[in-house]
Design a protein around this motif. Structure first.
Motif, PDB file in Angstrom:
ATOM      1  N   LEU A  22      -6.410  -8.441  -2.427  1.00 45.40           N
ATOM      2  CA  LEU A  22      -5.866  -8.880  -3.748  1.00 45.40           C
ATOM      3  C   LEU A  22      -5.200  -7.718  -4.380  1.00 45.40           C
ATOM      4  CD1 LEU A  22      -7.275 -11.878  -5.348  1.00 45.40           C
ATOM      5  CD2 LEU A  22      -5.214 -11.895  -4.013  1.00 45.40           C
ATOM      6  N   LEU A  23      -5.995  -6.667  -4.623  1.00 52.07           N
ATOM      7  CA  LEU A  23      -5.703  -5.213  -5.408  1.00 52.07           C
ATOM      8  C   LEU A  23      -4.519  -4.605  -4.406  1.00 52.07           C
ATOM      9  CD1 LEU A  23      -8.943  -3.937  -6.926  1.00 52.07           C
ATOM     10  CD2 LEU A  23      -6.826  -4.824  -7.914  1.00 52.07           C
ATOM     11  N   PHE A  24      -4.931  -4.532  -3.031  1.00 57.14           N
ATOM     12  CA  PHE A  24      -4.103  -4.145  -2.085  1.00 57.14           C
ATOM     13  C   PHE A  24      -2.583  -4.482  -2.171  1.00 57.14           C
ATOM     14  CE2 PHE A  24      -2.128  -3.881   2.079  1.00 57.14           C
ATOM     15  CZ  PHE A  24      -1.785  -2.481   2.299  1.00 57.14           C
ATOM     16  N   ILE A  25      -2.575  -5.888  -2.185  1.00 55.53           N
ATOM     17  CA  ILE A  25      -1.103  -6.764  -2.402  1.00 55.53           C
ATOM     18  C   ILE A  25      -0.547  -6.540  -3.905  1.00 55.53           C
ATOM     19  CG2 ILE A  25      -0.215  -9.011  -2.595  1.00 55.53           C
ATOM     20  CD1 ILE A  25      -2.212 -10.097  -0.657  1.00 55.53           C
ATOM     21  N   PHE A  28       0.699  -2.809  -3.402  1.00 51.78           N
ATOM     22  CA  PHE A  28       1.987  -2.900  -2.457  1.00 51.78           C
ATOM     23  C   PHE A  28       3.348  -3.462  -3.315  1.00 51.78           C
ATOM     24  CE2 PHE A  28       4.829  -5.164   0.362  1.00 51.78           C
ATOM     25  CZ  PHE A  28       5.286  -4.268   1.435  1.00 51.78           C
ATOM     26  N   LEU A  29       3.151  -4.547  -3.950  1.00 54.94           N
ATOM     27  CA  LEU A  29       4.059  -5.257  -4.530  1.00 54.94           C
ATOM     28  C   LEU A  29       4.806  -4.134  -5.971  1.00 54.94           C
ATOM     29  CD1 LEU A  29       2.997  -8.812  -4.836  1.00 54.94           C
ATOM     30  CD2 LEU A  29       4.708  -7.974  -3.499  1.00 54.94           C
ATOM     31  N   LEU A  30       3.949  -3.897  -6.672  1.00 55.26           N
ATOM     32  CA  LEU A  30       4.391  -2.657  -7.493  1.00 55.26           C
ATOM     33  C   LEU A  30       5.143  -1.509  -7.059  1.00 55.26           C
ATOM     34  CD1 LEU A  30       1.274  -2.556  -9.920  1.00 55.26           C
ATOM     35  CD2 LEU A  30       3.252  -3.526 -10.565  1.00 55.26           C
ATOM     36  N   LEU A  31       4.701  -0.856  -6.009  1.00 56.07           N
ATOM     37  CA  LEU A  31       5.367   0.252  -5.244  1.00 56.07           C
ATOM     38  C   LEU A  31       6.678  -0.224  -4.725  1.00 56.07           C
ATOM     39  CD1 LEU A  31       2.303   2.138  -3.591  1.00 56.07           C
ATOM     40  CD2 LEU A  31       3.770   2.692  -5.761  1.00 56.07           C
TER      41      LEU A  31
END
Length: 140
Positions: A22-25, A28-31
């Motif tokens: 979840l943290l990786f997703i 990724f969405l923020l970047l």
């Protein structure tokens, strides 16, 4: 006969891999998110404490009177429509968006009339937008 009893193991749910995913997703969405700056309009509000007005070679000054009629660089418009205002500003600016854009509104002009001018300036892409004020007189 003695049967061997099965040992019942406690069930444990390991949440660490799920949290990592979840943290990786989220990262990724923020970047990968892009923010639209189309609706952003830079306004420079003049200070009303007696700062001397700056002189500009070329400027566009839109005057809004108390009844909501517009005047662009001294030329009065026949209607209050945004399309007429848009056309008049385009003709005067000659596709130059770096000109100083000054809005001078009467104190009794409606908020909608002033916002209409600001909206047209934003749609046309002007970045130097000023709202003119006057220094209040002090009655001592």
């Amino acid at each position: 006969m003695k049967f061997k009893r099965r040992q019942v193991e406690d069930i444990h749910i390991n949440l660490t891999p799920m949290i990592d995913c979840l943290l990786f997703i989220l990262v990724f969405l923020l970047l990968s998110t892009t923010f639209s700056q189309m609706s952003r309009m830079n306004l420079t509000l003049p200070d009303a404490q007696g700062v001397p007005p700056k002189q500009f070679d070329q400027k566009i000054e839109v005057v809004v009177d108390s009844s909501g009629h517009y005047s662009v660089n001294g030329q009065s418009l026949s209607s209050k429509e945004a399309s007429d205002l848009n056309t008049a500003i385009k003709q005067i600016s000659n596709d130059r968006r770096d000109l100083m854009f000054i809005i001078a509104a009467d104190a009794k002009a409606t908020h909608q009339d002033v916002i209409r001018v600001m909206d047209v300036a934003g749609q046309l892409g002007f970045v130097n937008v000023n709202i003119s004020t006057k220094v209040p007189t002090r009655g001592y």
